[in-house]
Scaffold this motif. Structure first.
Motif: not given
Length: 280
Positions: A170-173, A180-184, A206-208
């Motif tokens: 159900f998920l995509s990039a 990942l942008h939100a992660a501290a 995720l590699a990005e």
């Protein structure tokens, strides 16, 4: 989360119930086991992450907080199945069950329990998991169709371990880029992925963000038995379409999943094999 994908049998209705009893009754008929397989793996990942400090978990497609229950409590998946299918709880109202579950989980909570934030579009499941004390926070946002709210971003900013046991299809990039942008802090992502699909677009995303994804395609985990021959035929064809061999796995009568583990390069000191199978 649940909705039809190809010829897979949908179990949408079990996520729209006010508590997990239908979930365990319905999936139990087909020997659903992914959270059982995930429990020791996620606990080993918690131990690895804890070496660098405090761990906060974000569980995607978390439904009723099953992974949180198994991470933070002295319980097995079989214990949960027995609890929610017991005649003792069959006649209880949901409010009564929640009060009982608060005590049930509090009495079995591990001393090293960690905060868990849950995300799922099934509001009744999230409401139950929060009310029973399994999730520290729960959100019903769909990051596939909308941008994350400020409240959600604040809640998940400390998350440094993301887990998924039943929702990758159900998920995509799009979802993972937002997370990942939100992660501290540097994030690890552990996803059990059915062999009927591909994880490549998510691994590329995720590699990005600097994460390296590892998977042992030969070591798989039974998800559940097929509901009927049509579902099995679909699964076999889907697995073959990915270039994998269904012999001994889907051809044997069950869905199989593989663990995809994504980490920053500097965190690869513990081999993937030691996490998935200690002593390997």
């Amino acid at each position: 989360m649940s909705q039809s994908r190809g010829n897979r049998t949908p179990f949408d209705e079990i996520y729209d119930q006010p508590d997990p009893r239908a979930y365990f009754r319905s999936l139990g008929r087909y020997g659903y086991r992914t959270p059982h397989h995930a429990q020791p793996v996620f606990r080993r990942l918690l131990a690895e992450r804890a070496r660098s400090g405090r761990v906060t978990v974000l569980d995607l497609c978390c439904s009723y907080g099953i992974n949180a229950a198994l991470l933070n409590h002295d319980l097995t998946f079989d214990d949960l199945h027995a609890h929610y299918t017991s005649p003792d709880v069959a006649e209880l109202g949901t409010a009564e069950l929640i009060e009982r579950d608060k005590d049930f989980y509090a009495a079995r909570r591990c001393a090293d329990a960690v905060p868990v934030v849950g995300l799922d579009i099934a509001a009744p499941a999230i409401d139950y998991a929060v009310a029973a004390g399994l999730l520290d926070a729960g959100f019903t946002e769909n990051l596939e169709t909308a941008s994350a709210s400020p409240a959600f971003l604040r809640a998940v900013a400390p998350a440094n371990l993301i887990t998924v046991t039943g929702g990758v299809s159900f998920l995509s990039a799009r979802t993972f880029h937002q997370l990942l942008h939100a992660a501290a802090d540097p994030v690890w992502v552990a996803a059990f992925v059915l062999r009927t699909g591909t994880y490549r677009p998510i691994a590329d995303a995720l590699a990005e963000h600097g994460l390296v994804t590892e998977v042992d395609a030969d070591r798989t985990f039974v998800q559940r038995r097929f509901t009927d021959p049509d579902e099995q035929h679909y699964a076999i064809a889907a697995v073959e379409a990915t270039g994998a061999d269904p012999a001994g796995k889907e051809a044997g009568g069950s869905y199989h999943a593989a663990l995809h583990l994504s980490r920053p390069p500097q965190h690869l000191t513990t081999p993937y094999g030691r996490i998935i199978a200690p002593g390997a």
